[in-house]
Every structure is written in structure tokens, then in C-alpha cells.
Design a protein around this motif. Structure first.
Motif, PDB file in Angstrom:
ATOM      1  N   PHE A   1      -6.520  -4.080   7.843  1.00 25.19           N
ATOM      2  CA  PHE A   1      -7.755  -3.488   7.328  1.00 25.19           C
ATOM      3  C   PHE A   1      -8.962  -4.391   7.618  1.00 25.19           C
ATOM      4  O   PHE A   1      -9.854  -4.569   6.796  1.00 25.19           O
ATOM      5  CB  PHE A   1      -7.648  -3.207   5.828  1.00 25.19           C
ATOM      6  N   GLY A   2      -8.959  -4.993   8.818  1.00 25.04           N
ATOM      7  CA  GLY A   2     -10.086  -5.804   9.257  1.00 25.04           C
ATOM      8  C   GLY A   2     -10.126  -7.208   8.684  1.00 25.04           C
ATOM      9  O   GLY A   2     -11.087  -7.949   8.941  1.00 25.04           O
ATOM     10  N   GLU A   3      -9.104  -7.611   7.928  1.00 25.19           N
ATOM     11  CA  GLU A   3      -9.083  -8.932   7.290  1.00 25.19           C
ATOM     12  C   GLU A   3      -7.962  -9.793   7.873  1.00 25.19           C
ATOM     13  O   GLU A   3      -6.913  -9.276   8.269  1.00 25.19           O
ATOM     14  CB  GLU A   3      -8.881  -8.792   5.782  1.00 25.19           C
ATOM     15  N   SER A   4      -8.180 -11.111   7.901  1.00 18.43           N
ATOM     16  CA  SER A   4      -7.138 -12.042   8.345  1.00 18.43           C
ATOM     17  C   SER A   4      -6.115 -12.235   7.239  1.00 18.43           C
ATOM     18  O   SER A   4      -6.479 -12.468   6.079  1.00 18.43           O
ATOM     19  CB  SER A   4      -7.754 -13.397   8.715  1.00 18.43           C
ATOM     20  N   VAL A   5      -4.824 -12.160   7.617  1.00 18.89           N
ATOM     21  CA  VAL A   5      -3.732 -12.238   6.645  1.00 18.89           C
ATOM     22  C   VAL A   5      -2.764 -13.331   7.073  1.00 18.89           C
ATOM     23  O   VAL A   5      -2.210 -13.293   8.178  1.00 18.89           O
ATOM     24  CB  VAL A   5      -2.973 -10.895   6.542  1.00 18.89           C
ATOM     25  N   LEU A   6      -2.565 -14.311   6.184  1.00 22.33           N
ATOM     26  CA  LEU A   6      -1.593 -15.378   6.406  1.00 22.33           C
ATOM     27  C   LEU A   6      -0.464 -15.192   5.406  1.00 22.33           C
ATOM     28  O   LEU A   6      -0.589 -15.512   4.223  1.00 22.33           O
ATOM     29  CB  LEU A   6      -2.259 -16.744   6.224  1.00 22.33           C
ATOM     30  N   ALA A   7       0.645 -14.634   5.874  1.00 22.90           N
ATOM     31  CA  ALA A   7       1.791 -14.369   5.002  1.00 22.90           C
ATOM     32  C   ALA A   7       2.675 -15.604   4.921  1.00 22.90           C
ATOM     33  O   ALA A   7       2.857 -16.326   5.904  1.00 22.90           O
ATOM     34  CB  ALA A   7       2.594 -13.183   5.526  1.00 22.90           C
ATOM     35  N   PHE A   8       3.234 -15.860   3.747  1.00 23.86           N
ATOM     36  CA  PHE A   8       4.103 -17.020   3.542  1.00 23.86           C
ATOM     37  C   PHE A   8       5.051 -16.736   2.382  1.00 23.86           C
ATOM     38  O   PHE A   8       4.967 -15.686   1.737  1.00 23.86           O
ATOM     39  CB  PHE A   8       3.267 -18.277   3.268  1.00 23.86           C
ATOM     40  N   ARG A   9       5.959 -17.672   2.143  1.00 21.51           N
ATOM     41  CA  ARG A   9       6.904 -17.535   1.039  1.00 21.51           C
ATOM     42  C   ARG A   9       6.917 -18.797   0.194  1.00 21.51           C
ATOM     43  O   ARG A   9       6.718 -19.902   0.709  1.00 21.51           O
ATOM     44  CB  ARG A   9       8.324 -17.246   1.553  1.00 21.51           C
ATOM     45  N   ASP A  10       7.195 -18.611  -1.094  1.00 22.29           N
ATOM     46  CA  ASP A  10       7.334 -19.775  -1.965  1.00 22.29           C
ATOM     47  C   ASP A  10       8.762 -20.312  -1.860  1.00 22.29           C
ATOM     48  O   ASP A  10       9.596 -19.753  -1.135  1.00 22.29           O
ATOM     49  CB  ASP A  10       6.892 -19.439  -3.396  1.00 22.29           C
TER      50      ASP A  10
ATOM     51  N   PRO B   1       2.700 -15.929  11.607  1.00 24.33           N
ATOM     52  CA  PRO B   1       1.435 -15.975  12.356  1.00 24.33           C
ATOM     53  C   PRO B   1       0.376 -15.102  11.670  1.00 24.33           C
ATOM     54  O   PRO B   1       0.696 -14.096  11.026  1.00 24.33           O
ATOM     55  CB  PRO B   1       1.812 -15.406  13.730  1.00 24.33           C
ATOM     56  N   ILE B   2      -0.874 -15.496  11.803  1.00 22.93           N
ATOM     57  CA  ILE B   2      -1.966 -14.735  11.208  1.00 22.93           C
ATOM     58  C   ILE B   2      -2.076 -13.373  11.892  1.00 22.93           C
ATOM     59  O   ILE B   2      -2.007 -13.264  13.117  1.00 22.93           O
ATOM     60  CB  ILE B   2      -3.293 -15.507  11.341  1.00 22.93           C
ATOM     61  N   ILE B   3      -2.236 -12.328  11.083  1.00 27.08           N
ATOM     62  CA  ILE B   3      -2.429 -10.977  11.599  1.00 27.08           C
ATOM     63  C   ILE B   3      -3.712 -10.403  10.997  1.00 27.08           C
ATOM     64  O   ILE B   3      -4.330 -10.998  10.111  1.00 27.08           O
ATOM     65  CB  ILE B   3      -1.238 -10.057  11.268  1.00 27.08           C
ATOM     66  N   ARG B   4      -4.121  -9.232  11.492  1.00 27.87           N
ATOM     67  CA  ARG B   4      -5.256  -8.511  10.942  1.00 27.87           C
ATOM     68  C   ARG B   4      -4.749  -7.256  10.229  1.00 27.87           C
ATOM     69  O   ARG B   4      -3.861  -6.559  10.717  1.00 27.87           O
ATOM     70  CB  ARG B   4      -6.228  -8.100  12.036  1.00 27.87           C
TER      71      ARG B   4
ATOM     72  N   ARG C   1       7.423 -13.246  -1.569  1.00 29.10           N
ATOM     73  CA  ARG C   1       6.542 -12.901  -0.454  1.00 29.10           C
ATOM     74  C   ARG C   1       5.092 -12.918  -0.926  1.00 29.10           C
ATOM     75  O   ARG C   1       4.714 -12.166  -1.824  1.00 29.10           O
ATOM     76  CB  ARG C   1       6.912 -11.526   0.100  1.00 29.10           C
ATOM     77  N   LEU C   2       4.303 -13.772  -0.290  1.00 28.84           N
ATOM     78  CA  LEU C   2       2.913 -13.984  -0.660  1.00 28.84           C
ATOM     79  C   LEU C   2       2.038 -13.916   0.582  1.00 28.84           C
ATOM     80  O   LEU C   2       2.534 -13.930   1.707  1.00 28.84           O
ATOM     81  CB  LEU C   2       2.744 -15.356  -1.327  1.00 28.84           C
ATOM     82  N   ALA C   3       0.729 -13.848   0.368  1.00 30.41           N
ATOM     83  CA  ALA C   3      -0.206 -13.890   1.491  1.00 30.41           C
ATOM     84  C   ALA C   3      -1.539 -14.427   1.016  1.00 30.41           C
ATOM     85  O   ALA C   3      -1.899 -14.296  -0.167  1.00 30.41           O
ATOM     86  CB  ALA C   3      -0.384 -12.501   2.109  1.00 30.41           C
ATOM     87  N   LEU C   4      -2.264 -15.051   1.934  1.00 30.12           N
ATOM     88  CA  LEU C   4      -3.660 -15.392   1.734  1.00 30.12           C
ATOM     89  C   LEU C   4      -4.487 -14.463   2.608  1.00 30.12           C
ATOM     90  O   LEU C   4      -4.204 -14.317   3.805  1.00 30.12           O
ATOM     91  CB  LEU C   4      -3.930 -16.848   2.115  1.00 30.12           C
TER      92      LEU C   4
END
Length: 310
Positions: A110-119, A105-108, A124-127
Motif C-alpha cells: 500500500f505504498g509503504e516500506s515494510v520490514l517484516a521480522f520475528r521475535d 527483505p524490505i517490501i512495499r 510475526r511482526l513488522a515495522l
């Protein structure tokens, strides 16, 4: 001109074909160089990035078919994060659902939206959704619309027992500054760049040490404009921190020096020059297997053992 920040991140993958398909077709990155591991030429070395393979956009892989999975632990990169326009996080969430990409799930942060995922091999990656980057250049050679495309690295998250010793290297040698703290995270930001400009250190004493394997980051490379800048960094490491480095190694597209930072992560210093157009034109990056001169005489043998990826 001072050039700070991350140059590239190199990781370990499993099946080569799956690696290429995920990073080019799912994430929409450009395969900018198809070569081999210079120290193990029976293995590919893939470089993915923006159109030109600019420093700060490059994620590279050594793919080994039967590699054992890595184990996350102290002394390792916990997460590698890319930048996307802030309004594009919803697009990427839907894309991951449609393509069956494991994500959180998207989290915040440092004030930014983080979408964590895996290849597909567990990396471990994130957008990270970043406001105001919609007009930055983007690679448009895939089905990812330009307005949603990845714009290089945001940064990396290191899992370490303590932040201060590594932070001293980041600030004194690589031109970063500590800019914030949030829970166990300490954020460092490179001066003079937004692409590849963030290193977060997650302080987590008491964890088991990392075990390298599939999905693990092998090393992180930081930018040096040229040889003079690189050797100036080495001098600081030696004189100010008592850290010894390797000799300089020619990687064809940059020149590299390696060392273990105090938290045991393998760091590299990589020159911005000569770049990925050194041996093939920009329009055809990544199309042919490129070998360094010292391996060219073994091309037939190397090509016979490399797996098919087309």
C-alpha cells in the motif's frame, strides 16, 4: 471525542526473560506494566508501549516457558505492525542484522516500506515506514535514538477465509472504513487516528485453521473511550450482527468485553480509562509487580512461583 483504532494486542510468548529483553532492549519499547494473568496468576502479564502506555501503542504477553509453538492459519492475526519514521527503515534493518533478529527483505505494501521480522518465540511482526511522523513523541529510555524509535502500532493483518463479514464489524462497530485493496489484502482504516489505525484482512480460503501457541496473537483489543462507548458497541454487535459478548471484566487499567468475530479471531473492546498510571506513577511504570486487589493477599505465593526476569 471519538477514539477509534486498536487499543492493544495480546500474544503468547515463551521464556519471560527473553521476552522482556527483546521488547525493551532490541525494539526499545517501555515495559509499562508488570503484572500477572488475572485468570492464571502463576504467569506474568507484560505490557509494552510508549512512555505512558497510550492506547494504540500497547503489545502485551502471557509468557509460558514450555509453550508449544503456534501454527499460523485461518482465523488468526498473521502480523502485528509498528510505525517508525520512513527514513528509519535502514537503521532498523542494520540493527536487526547486528542483533541477529530474523527478518525479511524490505517490501512495499500500500505504498509503504515494510520490514517484516520475528521475535525470539516466532511472533510475526513488522515495522512500517511512515512519512511525517519524526516529530511525534517517542520513548527514549533505551539505546534506540529518538529519531528512529517506534511510534505505536501501525495495525494488524488478519488471515481469514473472507473479508466481508469481519469488515462489517470493523466498519459498523469500530469506526473503520475500507480504503484500499492490493492482491488478496483488503485495508480498513480507523477514522480519527493514525496510531493503531489499520486492519488489513488477507483473504486466504482453503488454509488450515490456526493453532494457538507460542508466537500466536491471543486477541486484539479495540478502543472505547469509556463504559458508555463500550456498551454502545456491544449493543451494535447484538442488534446489528447477532453477536453475543462476555460480561464486562475489570482489568485494572481498562475494562474489557470479549467476543469472537465472524472470522473466529478473538476481539476485545477495551476502555481508554483508567490507564496504566492507575496504580503507580508515570515515572515508575513497570518497575514493581502490580497485582489486582483480589490477588494481593496471595502476593507471597505468586512471587514465589514467578520466574526471575531481572
Amino acid at each position: 471525542m471519538i477514539r477509534n483504532g486498536i487499543h492493544h494486542v495480546t500474544a503468547i510468548a515463551g521464556n519471560a526473560r527473553r521476552n522482556v529483553e527483546f521488547y525493551t532492549r532490541t525494539l526499545g519499547l517501555r515495559l509499562v506494566k508488570k503484572t500477572v494473568n488475572f485468570d492464571d496468576p502463576g504467569t506474568y502479564h507484560f505490557y509494552y508501549g510508549d512512555e505512558a502506555g497510550s492506547p494504540g501503542t500497547i503489545l502485551t504477553f502471557f509468557p509460558w516457558d514450555h509453550v508449544a509453538p503456534g501454527r499460523l492459519g485461518i482465523g488468526e492475526t498473521q502480523e502485528t505492525a509498528f510505525r517508525v519514521p520512513a527514513a528509519s527503515i535502514g537503521y532498523w534493518t542494520q540493527r536487526f542484522v547486528e542483533k541477529g533478529v530474523s527478518h525479511e527483505p524490505i517490501i512495499r505494501r500500500f505504498g509503504e516500506s515494510v520490514l517484516a521480522f520475528r521475535d525470539p518465540h516466532g511472533m510475526r511482526l513488522a515495522l512500517i515506514g511512515v512519512p511525517g511522523i519524526e516529530n511525534e513523541p517517542a520513548w527514549i529510555g533505551t539505546d534506540v535514538p529518538a529519531e528512529h524509535a517506534i511510534r505505536g502500532f501501525h495495525g494488524v493483518n488478519l488471515l481469514l477465509a473472507e473479508a466481508a463479514p469481519t469488515g462489517a464489524i470493523l466498519t459498523d462497530v469500530f469506526g473503520f472504513k475500507e480504503v484500499g485493496r492490493e492482491g488478496p489484502l483488503v485495508r480498513f482504516k480507523a477514522e480519527g487516528t493514525d496510531i493503531g489505525g489499520v486492519v488489513d484482512i488477507h483473504e486466504a480460503g482453503g488454509f488450515l485453521p490456526a493453532r494457538m501457541g507460542g508466537g500466536s496473537v491471543h486477541h486484539i483489543a479495540f478502543r472505547a473511550a469509556d463504559d458508555a462507548a463500550e456498551f454502545a458497541m456491544v449493543k451494535k454487535l447484538n442488534e446489528n450482527h447477532g453477536i453475543r459478548t462476555t460480561e464486562q471484566k475489570d482489568r485494572n487499567y481498562f475494562r474489557s468485553i470479549y467476543f469472537r468475530e465472524p472470522g473466529h479471531v478473538l476481539f476485545e473492546i477495551a476502555t481508554d480509562i483508567p490507564g496504566f498510571a492507575a496504580d503507580e506513577p508515570l515515572a515508575h511504570l513497570g518497575e514493581a509487580l502490580k497485582l489486582p486487589d483480589f490477588l494481593e493477599g496471595s502476593r507471597s505465593q505468586i512471587e514465589s512461583v514467578l520466574p526471575e526476569i531481572a
